[in-house]
Design a protein around this motif. Sequence first.
Motif, short mmCIF file in Angstrom:
data_model
loop_
_atom_site.label_atom_id
_atom_site.label_comp_id
_atom_site.label_asym_id
_atom_site.label_seq_id
_atom_site.Cartn_x
_atom_site.Cartn_y
_atom_site.Cartn_z
N VAL A 17 -30.70 26.11 14.69
CA VAL A 17 -32.06 26.51 14.37
C VAL A 17 -32.92 26.46 15.63
CG1 VAL A 17 -31.88 25.73 11.98
CG2 VAL A 17 -32.71 24.15 13.73
N SER A 18 -34.06 27.13 15.57
CA SER A 18 -34.95 27.20 16.72
C SER A 18 -35.66 25.86 16.94
CB SER A 18 -35.99 28.30 16.50
OG SER A 18 -36.76 28.02 15.35
N ALA A 19 -36.26 25.74 18.09
CA ALA A 19 -36.95 24.50 18.46
C ALA A 19 -38.12 24.22 17.54
CB ALA A 19 -37.42 24.58 19.92
N ASP A 20 -38.83 25.28 17.10
CA ASP A 20 -39.98 25.04 16.24
C ASP A 20 -39.55 24.55 14.85
OD1 ASP A 20 -38.88 27.51 15.59
OD2 ASP A 20 -40.79 28.42 15.05
N ILE A 21 -38.39 25.00 14.38
CA ILE A 21 -37.88 24.51 13.10
C ILE A 21 -37.42 23.06 13.23
CG2 ILE A 21 -36.09 24.78 11.35
CD1 ILE A 21 -38.25 26.92 11.22
N THR A 22 -36.78 22.73 14.34
CA THR A 22 -36.37 21.35 14.59
C THR A 22 -37.59 20.43 14.63
OG1 THR A 22 -34.41 22.05 15.83
CG2 THR A 22 -35.20 19.80 16.20
N ALA A 23 -38.65 20.88 15.28
CA ALA A 23 -39.88 20.08 15.35
C ALA A 23 -40.49 19.91 13.96
CB ALA A 23 -40.88 20.74 16.30
N ALA B 286 -49.61 20.72 3.52
CA ALA B 286 -48.94 21.73 4.35
C ALA B 286 -49.60 21.84 5.71
CB ALA B 286 -48.96 23.08 3.63
N ARG B 287 -50.92 21.80 5.75
CA ARG B 287 -51.62 21.88 7.03
C ARG B 287 -51.31 20.65 7.89
NH1 ARG B 287 -55.86 23.36 3.37
NH2 ARG B 287 -56.20 25.62 3.38
N GLU B 288 -51.24 19.49 7.26
CA GLU B 288 -51.00 18.26 8.01
C GLU B 288 -49.64 18.27 8.70
OE1 GLU B 288 -51.59 15.16 5.19
OE2 GLU B 288 -53.76 15.48 5.07
N ARG C 111 -41.37 16.52 11.76
CA ARG C 111 -42.65 16.21 11.12
C ARG C 111 -42.45 15.90 9.65
NH1 ARG C 111 -44.19 20.74 14.27
NH2 ARG C 111 -44.44 22.12 12.47
N LEU C 112 -41.52 16.58 9.02
CA LEU C 112 -41.21 16.30 7.62
C LEU C 112 -40.53 14.95 7.45
CD1 LEU C 112 -39.73 19.60 6.09
CD2 LEU C 112 -41.95 18.55 5.59
N GLY C 113 -39.73 14.57 8.42
CA GLY C 113 -38.93 13.36 8.29
C GLY C 113 -37.64 13.59 7.55
N HIS C 114 -37.14 14.83 7.57
CA HIS C 114 -35.87 15.15 6.91
C HIS C 114 -35.13 16.18 7.76
CE1 HIS C 114 -33.00 15.75 3.60
NE2 HIS C 114 -33.02 17.02 3.96
#
Length: 229
Positions: A3-9, A89-91, A13-16
Motif C-alpha cells: 500500500v502507499s505511504a499515505d494509507i500506511t500513515a 473522520a476529520r480527527e 492513525r487508526l491504530g489498526h
Amino acid sequence: MKVSADITAFEQRLGHQFAHPEILLRALTHSSISAPMRPDNQRLEFLGDRVLGLVMAEALFEADKAASEGQLAPRFNALVRKETCADVAREVGLGDVLKLGRSEMMSGGRRKEALLADAMEAVIAAVYRDGGFDAARSLVRRLWAARIDQVEDDARDPKTALQEWAQARRQQPPRYVEVARSGPDHAPVFTIEARLQSGEAERATAPAKRQAEQAAAKALLQRLEAEDD
C-alpha cells in the motif's frame, strides 16, 4: 499487497494495521470512482453502521448501570449520528485518503459531512472484517473515548431541544437563516443564525449548513437556559 505511504500513515492513525489492506481500500472508495473491478464502500457502510451501533450500545450499557432506556437512547443517538462520525473522520484525517471521482473531488468531497460519516462507518466495517469484532470494538472505543465520557453534555440534539424550548413558551419553531457564505465553491464555509419569534438569536460558522445550524441552536439554547437560571 503493498500500500502507499499515505494509507500506511492512515493505518497508524487508526491504530489498526490491516492483514488484508484491500478491505481498507474498498472502504475508502466512493461510488463516484467505483467500477466493476473497484467496488465502492456502500456495503461496508451498511455493516459498519451496525457494528458502531452495537459497540456504542454496549459501551453505554456498561458505563452507567443505573441508566434507564429513556436515558440511554439520546446518549446513543448523540454518539452514532452522522455529525459525530464525520467529526471522528476529520480527527483521523480520513478525507485525505478517500478515493473520489474527479467531479466529487472538485466539489469538495473530502470535506463533505455525509461523505465523511459514511466512509467512517465503512472503515469500522473494514476493521471488523479484517480483525474481528474485538478489533472493531477497540477501534471505536478508542476513537470515541472522549465523546463517551462527555456524552451527557451532548445527548440532546440542539435543534430539537431549541424547538422544544420555543414550543413550551408558545413560540413558533426557530428559523435558521444563512447570513454569510465564504470560501471557494469546493470548500464553502457557512454562517447561520438561529432566530426565535421573540427576537433572540445566535450565529455560528461551520463548513456544512447542518453543522452550523446545530452550533447556532446550541449557542442560543445555552444562553437562554443560563438566563432562565
